[in-house]
Design a protein around this motif. Structure first.
Motif, PDB file in Angstrom:
ATOM      1  N   THR A  83      -1.975  10.942 -10.424  1.00  0.00           N
ATOM      2  CA  THR A  83      -2.112  10.838  -8.973  1.00  0.00           C
ATOM      3  C   THR A  83      -3.582  10.883  -8.595  1.00  0.00           C
ATOM      4  OG1 THR A  83       0.005  11.969  -8.610  1.00  0.00           O
ATOM      5  CG2 THR A  83      -1.516  11.877  -6.751  1.00  0.00           C
ATOM      6  N   LEU A  84      -4.012   9.918  -7.777  1.00  0.00           N
ATOM      7  CA  LEU A  84      -5.348   9.919  -7.189  1.00  0.00           C
ATOM      8  C   LEU A  84      -5.176  10.024  -5.682  1.00  0.00           C
ATOM      9  CD1 LEU A  84      -8.432   9.555  -7.232  1.00  0.00           C
ATOM     10  CD2 LEU A  84      -8.046   7.073  -7.188  1.00  0.00           C
ATOM     11  N   LEU A  85      -5.708  11.069  -5.099  1.00  0.00           N
ATOM     12  CA  LEU A  85      -5.570  11.287  -3.656  1.00  0.00           C
ATOM     13  C   LEU A  85      -6.599  10.437  -2.921  1.00  0.00           C
ATOM     14  CD1 LEU A  85      -4.027  12.799  -1.510  1.00  0.00           C
ATOM     15  CD2 LEU A  85      -5.466  14.790  -1.911  1.00  0.00           C
ATOM     16  N   LEU A  86      -6.122   9.460  -2.146  1.00  0.00           N
ATOM     17  CA  LEU A  86      -7.012   8.543  -1.432  1.00  0.00           C
ATOM     18  C   LEU A  86      -7.350   9.011  -0.026  1.00  0.00           C
ATOM     19  CD1 LEU A  86      -5.437   5.076  -2.393  1.00  0.00           C
ATOM     20  CD2 LEU A  86      -7.400   6.222  -3.442  1.00  0.00           C
ATOM     21  N   GLU A  87      -6.447   9.757   0.586  1.00  0.00           N
ATOM     22  CA  GLU A  87      -6.633  10.188   1.980  1.00  0.00           C
ATOM     23  C   GLU A  87      -5.823  11.446   2.221  1.00  0.00           C
ATOM     24  OE1 GLU A  87      -8.191   9.646   5.983  1.00  0.00           O
ATOM     25  OE2 GLU A  87      -8.657   8.659   4.074  1.00  0.00           O
ATOM     26  N   GLY A  88      -6.389  12.373   2.987  1.00  0.00           N
ATOM     27  CA  GLY A  88      -5.653  13.576   3.350  1.00  0.00           C
ATOM     28  C   GLY A  88      -5.722  14.642   2.271  1.00  0.00           C
ATOM     29  N   THR A 137       2.280  18.634   2.128  1.00  0.00           N
ATOM     30  CA  THR A 137       1.101  18.215   2.872  1.00  0.00           C
ATOM     31  C   THR A 137       1.227  18.611   4.334  1.00  0.00           C
ATOM     32  OG1 THR A 137      -0.265  16.337   3.571  1.00  0.00           O
ATOM     33  CG2 THR A 137       2.068  15.896   3.144  1.00  0.00           C
ATOM     34  N   ASP A 138       0.218  19.290   4.847  1.00  0.00           N
ATOM     35  CA  ASP A 138       0.222  19.696   6.254  1.00  0.00           C
ATOM     36  C   ASP A 138      -0.257  18.569   7.156  1.00  0.00           C
ATOM     37  OD1 ASP A 138       1.062  22.317   5.556  1.00  0.00           O
ATOM     38  OD2 ASP A 138      -1.009  22.878   5.103  1.00  0.00           O
ATOM     39  N   GLU A 139      -1.256  17.816   6.691  1.00  0.00           N
ATOM     40  CA  GLU A 139      -1.867  16.769   7.519  1.00  0.00           C
ATOM     41  C   GLU A 139      -1.405  15.364   7.145  1.00  0.00           C
ATOM     42  OE1 GLU A 139      -6.051  16.062   6.829  1.00  0.00           O
ATOM     43  OE2 GLU A 139      -5.960  17.092   4.894  1.00  0.00           O
ATOM     44  N   GLY A 140      -0.642  15.241   6.067  1.00  0.00           N
ATOM     45  CA  GLY A 140      -0.255  13.929   5.564  1.00  0.00           C
ATOM     46  C   GLY A 140      -1.231  13.474   4.495  1.00  0.00           C
ATOM     47  N   CYS A 141      -0.794  12.590   3.629  1.00  0.00           N
ATOM     48  CA  CYS A 141      -1.685  12.119   2.571  1.00  0.00           C
ATOM     49  C   CYS A 141      -1.238  10.757   2.057  1.00  0.00           C
ATOM     50  CB  CYS A 141      -1.741  13.118   1.409  1.00  0.00           C
ATOM     51  SG  CYS A 141      -0.171  13.379   0.551  1.00  0.00           S
ATOM     52  N   VAL A 142      -2.189  10.053   1.459  1.00  0.00           N
ATOM     53  CA  VAL A 142      -1.929   8.774   0.807  1.00  0.00           C
ATOM     54  C   VAL A 142      -2.449   8.889  -0.624  1.00  0.00           C
ATOM     55  CG1 VAL A 142      -2.400   6.304   0.771  1.00  0.00           C
ATOM     56  CG2 VAL A 142      -2.115   7.485   2.954  1.00  0.00           C
ATOM     57  N   CYS A 143      -1.611   8.557  -1.589  1.00  0.00           N
ATOM     58  CA  CYS A 143      -1.977   8.677  -3.000  1.00  0.00           C
ATOM     59  C   CYS A 143      -1.765   7.346  -3.713  1.00  0.00           C
ATOM     60  CB  CYS A 143      -1.121   9.730  -3.699  1.00  0.00           C
ATOM     61  SG  CYS A 143      -1.199  11.385  -2.971  1.00  0.00           S
TER      62      CYS A 143
END
Length: 230
Positions: free
Chosen positions: A166-171, A198-204
């Motif tokens: 997993t690479l976290l792109l955002e959030g 995720t509290d704020e949301g994320c894109v992976c």
């Protein structure tokens, strides 16, 4: 600050060109946004270049290809004249796949890594606060995807039949092992059990070799659809 990186072994395999296509792409995407791994990769690349031009290495190349050492000057000139010939080709219109340079998540535009910009994305699919778009990349059993978890979303406690990168792109998100922010790179397998929230949301960006396996409570009933996340 990026705290989680590919191992030194993975970066060496990346520089040597020994990784499967999808894993090479996700490592390249991390290196693009991580100054630490950029520097490490440059050092490994320089070392590889220097070793290539060491006398012993050149001799090994000539030993493997003895005909190269036997070429006369005239034969080299002949080869040069052939490679210098300009070939006129008739352009052929070939339809290209629909590639994506950025995505829109709830009004927020997120640029994709340069390594992803030649890869087409399939249609987004969703279950609850989880949505996924497959990358149109044939890489044996490995699956590459963009994964979006909406604000306040989570994935029930699970482990992995194979491995998951997993690479976290955002959030950001957190799990039983810590907190992860943009740029962090994680490689998990069957030795790991976690429940990302995720509290704020994320894109992976993810690469998986097999389905996830839910391990606790009623969520185990979801195992038949574990391949959705894979």
């Amino acid at each position: 600050m990026i705290k989680h990186h590919p191992t030194a072994t993975v970066l060496q395999q990346f520089v040597d060109g020994n990784l499967p296509a999808s894993i090479s792409l996700i490592v390249a995407s991390h290196v693009e946004i991580c100054p630490h791994c950029q520097q490490h990769t440059m050092q490994l690349t320089e070392q590889a270049a220097q070793s290539l031009f060491e006398p012993e290495t050149l001799n090994q190349v000539l030993d493997l290809n003895p005909s190269h050492a036997d070429l006369t000057l005239d034969e080299f000139d002949m080869m040069q004249s052939i490679t210098d010939i300009e070939i006129e080709e008739t352009p052929v219109a070939i339809p290209l796949p629909k590639t994506v340079t950025e995505i829109d998540i709830n009004g927020t535009r997120i640029a994709l890594p340069h390594s992803m910009k030649s890869i087409a994305l399939k249609e987004w699919q969703g279950i609850g606060k989880l949505s996924r778009a497959r990358a149109a990349l044939e890489d044996n059993k490995l699956k590459m995807s963009l994964l979006h978890i909406a604000k306040g979303g989570s994935i029930p406690t699970h482990t992995h039949h194979g491995f998951e990168i997993t690479l976290l792109l955002e959030g950001s998100f957190h799990d039983d092992m810590g907190e992860y922010k943009t740029g962090d790179f994680m490689w998990l397998d069957g030795k790991h059990t976690h429940s990302p929230i995720t509290d704020e949301g994320c894109v992976c960006l993810t690469v998986s070799s097999d389905a996830i396996h839910f391990t606790q409570g009623m969520s185990q009933l979801l195992n038949p659809i574990g391949k959705f996340i894979y």
